[in-house]
Design an enzyme around this catalytic site. Structure first.
Site, mmCIF file in Angstrom:
data_model
loop_
_atom_site.group_PDB
_atom_site.id
_atom_site.type_symbol
_atom_site.label_atom_id
_atom_site.label_comp_id
_atom_site.label_asym_id
_atom_site.label_seq_id
_atom_site.Cartn_x
_atom_site.Cartn_y
_atom_site.Cartn_z
ATOM 1 N N GLN B 126 -19.160 -15.616 -28.888
ATOM 2 C CA GLN B 126 -19.395 -16.479 -29.672
ATOM 3 C C GLN B 126 -20.114 -16.902 -31.140
ATOM 4 O O GLN B 126 -20.881 -16.360 -31.446
ATOM 5 C CB GLN B 126 -19.145 -17.870 -29.477
ATOM 6 C CG GLN B 126 -19.878 -19.373 -29.516
ATOM 7 C CD GLN B 126 -20.677 -20.431 -28.791
ATOM 8 O OE1 GLN B 126 -20.702 -20.005 -28.530
ATOM 9 N NE2 GLN B 126 -19.621 -20.908 -29.299
ATOM 10 N N GLY B 127 -19.062 -16.446 -32.050
ATOM 11 C CA GLY B 127 -20.117 -17.018 -33.275
ATOM 12 C C GLY B 127 -19.906 -18.114 -34.489
ATOM 13 O O GLY B 127 -19.100 -18.018 -35.184
ATOM 14 N N SER B 129 -23.107 -20.736 -34.643
ATOM 15 C CA SER B 129 -24.612 -20.023 -35.888
ATOM 16 C C SER B 129 -24.635 -19.487 -36.243
ATOM 17 O O SER B 129 -23.996 -18.453 -37.126
ATOM 18 C CB SER B 129 -25.457 -20.543 -34.419
ATOM 19 O OG SER B 129 -25.266 -21.935 -33.488
ATOM 20 N N GLU B 245 -15.447 -28.858 -21.768
ATOM 21 C CA GLU B 245 -15.700 -27.903 -20.315
ATOM 22 C C GLU B 245 -16.342 -29.262 -19.730
ATOM 23 O O GLU B 245 -17.878 -29.599 -19.946
ATOM 24 C CB GLU B 245 -16.632 -27.273 -20.451
ATOM 25 C CG GLU B 245 -16.271 -26.371 -19.337
ATOM 26 C CD GLU B 245 -15.667 -26.042 -18.711
ATOM 27 O OE1 GLU B 245 -16.056 -25.782 -17.603
ATOM 28 O OE2 GLU B 245 -14.147 -25.850 -19.194
ATOM 29 N N SER B 370 -27.971 -29.113 -29.031
ATOM 30 C CA SER B 370 -29.560 -29.096 -28.110
ATOM 31 C C SER B 370 -29.441 -30.634 -27.614
ATOM 32 O O SER B 370 -28.702 -31.412 -27.894
ATOM 33 C CB SER B 370 -30.567 -29.263 -28.693
ATOM 34 O OG SER B 370 -30.871 -30.374 -30.231
ATOM 35 N N ASN B 371 -30.808 -30.745 -26.199
ATOM 36 C CA ASN B 371 -30.835 -31.929 -26.003
ATOM 37 C C ASN B 371 -31.174 -33.191 -26.697
ATOM 38 O O ASN B 371 -30.388 -34.427 -26.995
ATOM 39 C CB ASN B 371 -31.840 -32.053 -24.447
ATOM 40 C CG ASN B 371 -31.732 -31.150 -23.673
ATOM 41 O OD1 ASN B 371 -30.240 -30.849 -23.745
ATOM 42 N ND2 ASN B 371 -32.097 -31.129 -23.070
ATOM 43 N N GLU B 372 -31.753 -32.622 -28.383
ATOM 44 C CA GLU B 372 -31.658 -34.383 -29.304
ATOM 45 C C GLU B 372 -30.093 -34.538 -29.287
ATOM 46 O O GLU B 372 -30.012 -35.643 -29.790
ATOM 47 C CB GLU B 372 -32.946 -34.233 -30.484
ATOM 48 C CG GLU B 372 -33.503 -33.615 -30.105
ATOM 49 C CD GLU B 372 -34.508 -32.260 -29.022
ATOM 50 O OE1 GLU B 372 -34.038 -31.453 -29.368
ATOM 51 O OE2 GLU B 372 -34.992 -32.862 -28.297
HETATM 52 C C1 LIG Z 1 -30.378 -17.754 -26.642
HETATM 53 C C2 LIG Z 1 -29.524 -19.276 -26.810
HETATM 54 C C3 LIG Z 1 -28.736 -18.460 -26.948
HETATM 55 C C4 LIG Z 1 -27.527 -18.953 -27.486
HETATM 56 N N1 LIG Z 1 -25.957 -18.160 -28.203
HETATM 57 C C5 LIG Z 1 -25.191 -18.438 -29.319
HETATM 58 C C6 LIG Z 1 -24.292 -17.586 -28.831
HETATM 59 O O1 LIG Z 1 -23.634 -17.413 -28.194
HETATM 60 N N2 LIG Z 1 -23.762 -18.578 -30.076
HETATM 61 C C7 LIG Z 1 -23.744 -19.137 -30.715
HETATM 62 O O2 LIG Z 1 -23.082 -19.098 -31.612
HETATM 63 N N3 LIG Z 1 -24.723 -19.588 -31.062
HETATM 64 C C8 LIG Z 1 -25.507 -19.386 -29.710
HETATM 65 N N4 LIG Z 1 -27.285 -20.215 -29.960
HETATM 66 C C9 LIG Z 1 -27.658 -21.297 -31.250
HETATM 67 C C10 LIG Z 1 -27.860 -22.586 -30.896
HETATM 68 O O3 LIG Z 1 -26.548 -22.959 -30.634
HETATM 69 C C11 LIG Z 1 -28.338 -23.041 -31.510
HETATM 70 O O4 LIG Z 1 -29.824 -22.553 -31.279
HETATM 71 C C12 LIG Z 1 -28.633 -24.907 -31.885
HETATM 72 O O5 LIG Z 1 -27.166 -24.794 -32.266
HETATM 73 C C13 LIG Z 1 -30.003 -25.139 -32.127
HETATM 74 O O6 LIG Z 1 -29.761 -24.521 -33.675
HETATM 75 P P1 LIG Z 1 -31.384 -23.672 -34.030
HETATM 76 O O7 LIG Z 1 -31.736 -23.328 -33.624
HETATM 77 O O8 LIG Z 1 -30.521 -23.591 -35.877
HETATM 78 O O9 LIG Z 1 -32.123 -25.764 -34.687
HETATM 79 P P2 LIG Z 1 -32.357 -26.514 -35.506
HETATM 80 O O10 LIG Z 1 -31.356 -27.283 -35.573
HETATM 81 O O11 LIG Z 1 -32.884 -25.886 -36.341
HETATM 82 O O12 LIG Z 1 -32.897 -27.605 -35.058
HETATM 83 C C14 LIG Z 1 -34.243 -27.540 -34.462
HETATM 84 C C15 LIG Z 1 -34.445 -28.481 -33.310
HETATM 85 O O13 LIG Z 1 -34.276 -29.793 -34.842
HETATM 86 C C16 LIG Z 1 -33.316 -31.057 -33.786
HETATM 87 N N5 LIG Z 1 -32.747 -31.355 -34.611
HETATM 88 C C17 LIG Z 1 -32.025 -31.013 -35.320
HETATM 89 N N6 LIG Z 1 -30.921 -32.105 -35.961
HETATM 90 C C18 LIG Z 1 -31.257 -33.132 -35.513
HETATM 91 C C19 LIG Z 1 -30.706 -34.505 -35.625
HETATM 92 N N7 LIG Z 1 -29.903 -34.776 -36.497
HETATM 93 N N8 LIG Z 1 -31.575 -35.583 -35.184
HETATM 94 C C20 LIG Z 1 -32.357 -34.974 -33.872
HETATM 95 N N9 LIG Z 1 -32.882 -33.789 -33.762
HETATM 96 C C21 LIG Z 1 -31.935 -32.460 -34.372
HETATM 97 C C22 LIG Z 1 -32.609 -29.991 -32.389
HETATM 98 O O14 LIG Z 1 -32.518 -30.573 -31.418
HETATM 99 C C23 LIG Z 1 -33.759 -28.852 -32.360
HETATM 100 O O15 LIG Z 1 -34.752 -29.401 -31.361
HETATM 101 C C24 LIG Z 1 -27.780 -19.973 -29.173
HETATM 102 C C25 LIG Z 1 -29.104 -20.035 -29.440
HETATM 103 C C26 LIG Z 1 -29.992 -19.712 -28.010
HETATM 104 C C27 LIG Z 1 -31.684 -20.261 -28.040
#
Ligand SMILES: Cc1cc2nc3c(=O)[nH]c(=O)nc-3n(C[C@H](O)[C@H](O)[C@H](O)COP(=O)(O)OP(=O)(O)OC[C@H]3O[C@@H](n4cnc5c(N)ncnc54)[C@H](O)[C@@H]3O)c2cc1C
Lengths: 357, 387
Positions: B126-127, B129, B245, B370-372
């Site tokens: 999945q591409g 992020s 899902e 994320s849970n947030e």
């Molecule tokens: C092990 C792992 C596997 C993954 N696999 C894939 C994959 O296969 N393909 C893919 O595309 N992506 C994948 N992801 C990416 C994942 O979907 C992102 O990490 C996720 O969307 C969070 O983005 P970020 O890491 O940039 O954190 P950020 O968006 O920078 O968030 C940092 C913190 O801020 C909080 N936050 C951000 N915005 C808000 C808001 N508006 N209100 C309140 N809180 C907020 C977040 O919840 C988090 O706690 C994977 C991530 C991990 C860790």
């Protein structure tokens, strides 16, 4: 009560801060080591050189005549920089050697011997009251049967301090050049030297472990401080939805909760260090500190990763390593559940907890 | 209301149980149950065994291998699969790209991609992020520019789970940088990993594993017929993918199996007075988790029963939120039960895997929304609290 430190303590702290900055792990390119760090002889001799290894032991026994408070300052700096060492373990062993007036203490203090306690037992929960290792013998001739493990820094240890069940109670023994398989030491009628007999073994061990608890709680304090600061900075700089994360109130409120956990852990750790400096046998205070620090460490470690998002999960980034270390510390010298259980069993000893007593 | 399974559903459950425990090799299931880094061959083998029996993609259209099951049956299927420690069909294939192609792809794309996707002859990753587009996915910057019969792709994806095993990646790419809203200029593109200009680099996580990667695109030329649906409609397909899902978003079966294992482990650790399972503090925690997992499972069942086919139910956020929390709570419990033994981590015993697994699953509350973000969906989407 006074939480401030004097100029000598400040000098010690600054020296260790400088040492720790030099010895801090560099998380660069390629695979980063994760999990428990192996013994690093260079860091160890640097610690010996600044006198850190002898701090809490009396001068006539080869120590520096300082106390658990100084130990706490040293360990906090190590934890803050993410430097993992056998510091707490060596102090636990050294405390037993001191109680036994063992000549080996001076080699521990100058860093030439690495003496660690072998406390955990395979398949058994933590206990300072009993041991499945049995000791038999008398005078200068003792043998041990049973196993201990995992033993911290098993590969590098020159000696072990081993609590074992002897006639009349728990006695403490020294085993030289122990051999290990997968971090487990197995004694099969192995020769050992008695350090403390069954009459005083449990008391000496409890005091030694209390000192270890101060050291690991302080290391955790340093790690929590570093992980929190990194997280607060990240909330200020990381942008999503065109704004810094600190714009989202749900995150700033959780940062505030992390800060609350950190400051409560700080007060408790510093207090416990002073209490143990006064009374090495004050296990109730040590247990309360271990509970507070264990819960704070879990809270701060988990939130530090979560608020960093994906980057917090990476080995390249320090936050996860602090959380890994906090996870290990919570399981060192008894975990939160075990300390709570022991506190729960002695509730009727007191009406209220009095810190000014 | 009726709280037992109907005779038909009970027979269905029995059939699933028998299949998973007799047709998928025990040694493979044991490896999966132990945890640690997954073996890609085990994942392939398991999915092909399921697919041969028509059990890999039951929620797809029937003509492409799906089954006409009720939501309850789908839940039973997942539950039994997880209880038997069968590696589930690769989520990227079965739950993500497959349903999107089935719903929005051309007939040609369906015929070309769906059979090998169901059989894991194509391994998808999945591409979505990017370094600056995490929770804020619509900020993605990877571009695709049309050039004759091809799209030319440039940019970087990150966190690509199991991308090192993947044959293809489904990516969100920016096709209209001038769209009035950033959500409106995004398309859904299928890219073969072996195309010149695609470069993949591992990211190491805090447990030492390498399950995620960075993927770089440098003038990657992609045939135009590998764009799914309409140009600039990719955001809709992504939302469909992320929200569709309902059943399966909370791994109830896995959580229950882990919790049962936790009890077994607790019973094997001796204490001064018996075993850890006799310790009132630990026993209370297990009892509390059992009650919580029950509440989660019942909610999964209730949501499954009420859900309307085709439309994402906002209640799936409840399941993702609580499911990830309980999954983490149970792994936290296991590392607590391991106690001092968990300090020597890294071997394949349960005590050696306890701490790294606990740390690894901190990801569960970060990825997949994320849970947030889930709380945000609940508060604004369900409660109407819009800040
Ligand atoms: C092990 C792992 C596997 C993954 N696999 C894939 C994959 O296969 N393909 C893919 O595309 N992506 C994948 N992801 C990416 C994942 O979907 C992102 O990490 C996720 O969307 C969070 O983005 P970020 O890491 O940039 O954190 P950020 O968006 O920078 O968030 C940092 C913190 O801020 C909080 N936050 C951000 N915005 C808000 C808001 N508006 N209100 C309140 N809180 C907020 C977040 O919840 C988090 O706690 C994977 C991530 C991990 C860790």
């Amino acid at each position: 009560m006074d939480f401030s430190i004097d100029s000598e303590q400040k000098a010690l702290r600054d020296a260790v801060r400088e040492l720790a900055a030099r010895r801090a792990p560099q998380h660069g390119e390629g695979d980063v080591p994760v999990g428990p760090a192996p013994h690093d002889p260079d860091t160890w001799s640097a610690l010996a050189e600044v006198g850190a290894l002898g701090l809490p032991f009396a001068e006539d026994a080869g120590g520096l005549g300082a106390s658990a408070v100084e130990v706490s300052l040293v360990a906090t700096e190590l934890g803050h920089a993410g430097v993992q060492t056998a510091y707490a373990d060596a102090l636990v062993a050294g405390s037993v050697l001191a109680a036994a007036s063992s000549d080996l203490l001076s080699s521990l203090v100058d860093g030439s011997a690495l003496v660690v306690p072998a406390l955990a037992e395979p398949g058994r929960g933590w206990s300072l009251a009993s041991s499945s290792v049995h000791a038999s013998g008398s005078g200068d001739s003792w043998t041990l049967t049973g196993s201990k493990g995992p033993v911290p820094y098993a590969d590098a240890a020159t000696h072990l301090v081993v609590p074992a069940a002897a006639d009349g109670g728990l006695a403490l023994f020294l085993v030289e050049a122990p051999s290990f398989a997968d971090g487990i030491a197995t004694f099969d009628g192995s020769a050992a030297t008695q350090l403390v007999g069954p009459a005083d073994g449990a008391t000496a061990l409890a005091a030694a472990v209390n000192l270890g608890i101060i050291a690991v709680c302080s290391e955790a304090l340093g790690a929590m401080d570093a992980a929190s600061t990194m997280t607060f900075d990240y909330l200020k700089t990381r942008k999503q939805f065109g704004v810094p994360l600190m714009t989202f109130q749900t995150l700033t409120q959780r940062a505030a909760d992390m800060y609350v956990s950190l400051e409560l852990a700080r007060s408790t750790t510093l207090f416990a260090a002073m209490a143990i400096a006064d009374d090495p046998g004050d296990s109730a205070t040590a247990s309360r500190a271990k509970v507070v620090v264990g819960q704070s460490g879990r809270h701060i470690g988990q939130e530090a990763i979560q608020l960093h998002g994906g980057i917090g999960m990476t080995a390249e980034y320090a936050v996860g390593h602090f959380t890994t270390r906090l996870t290990a510390i919570e399981r060192t010298y008894g975990d939160t559940r075990q300390h709570l259980a022991s506190l729960a069993s002695s509730l009727s000893d007191h009406d209220q907890v009095d810190v000014l007593a | 209301m009726q709280h037992r399974l109907s005779p038909d559903d009970a027979a269905f459950q029995q059939k699933m149980r028998e299949f998973f425990t007799s047709k998928v090799p025990q040694d493979l299931r044991d490896r999966w149950a132990a945890g640690g880094e997954p073996d890609p061959d085990d994942i392939r083998t398991a999915q092909r065994i399921l697919n041969a029996e028509g059990l890999a993609v039951p929620h797809w259209p029937v003509e492409y291998g799906g089954s006409d099951w009720s939501m309850l049956q789908r839940h039973i299927y997942l539950q039994e699969m997880q209880a038997a420690s069968v590696p589930p069909p690769l989520a990227f294939n079965a739950n993500m790209v497959g349903p999107v192609i089935a719903a929005f792809g051309s007939t040609e794309q369906k015929d070309r991609f769906l059979p090998p996707t169901a059989n894991l002859d194509i391994w998808w990753c999945q591409g979505f992020s990017e370094p600056d587009a995490g929770s804020d996915l619509a900020s993605l910057r990877t571009t695709a520019v049309r050039d004759g019969d091809e799209w030319v792709v440039n940019g970087q994806k990150t966190w690509t789970t199991l991308g090192q095993h993947a044959d293809w990646i489904f990516a969100l790419v920016r096709t209209d940088p001038d769209a009035p809203k950033k959500q409106m200029g995004i398309s859904f593109l299928l890219i073969e990993m072996s195309t010149p200009g695609v470069d993949i680099r591992p990211i190491q996580l805090i447990d030492g594993g390498h399950e995620v990667n960075e993927v770089f695109f440098d003038n990657v030329r992609v045939p135009a017929d590998q764009l799914v649906g309409e140009v600039n409609k990719g955001w809709d397909y992504a939302k469909f993918l992320l929200g569709n899902e309902r059943v399966g978003v909370a791994p109830v079966g896995s959580i229950k199996r882990k919790l049962a294992e936790a009890k077994e482990h607790a019973g094997s650790v001796q204490t001064d007075t018996g075993t850890l399972l006799d310790d009132p503090l630990l026993a209370a925690r297990i009892a509390e988790l059992e009650a919580q997992v029950m509440a989660l499972e019942l909610t999964v069942l209730r949501v499954a029963a009420n859900s309307r086919e085709g439309k994402p139910d906002p209640a799936s956020s409840t399941l993702k939120l609580r499911g990830s929390q309980l999954q983490q709570d149970v792994l936290e419990l296991i590392v607590d039960i391991a106690g001092p033994a968990g300090l020597a981590w890294g071997d394949d015993s349960w005590t050696g895997l306890a701490a790294p697994t606990y740390l690894n699953f901190r990801k569960a509350s970060i990825y997949g929304g994320s849970n947030e973000v889930q709380r945000q969906v609940i508060s604004s989407g369900i409660l109407g609290l819009k800040g």
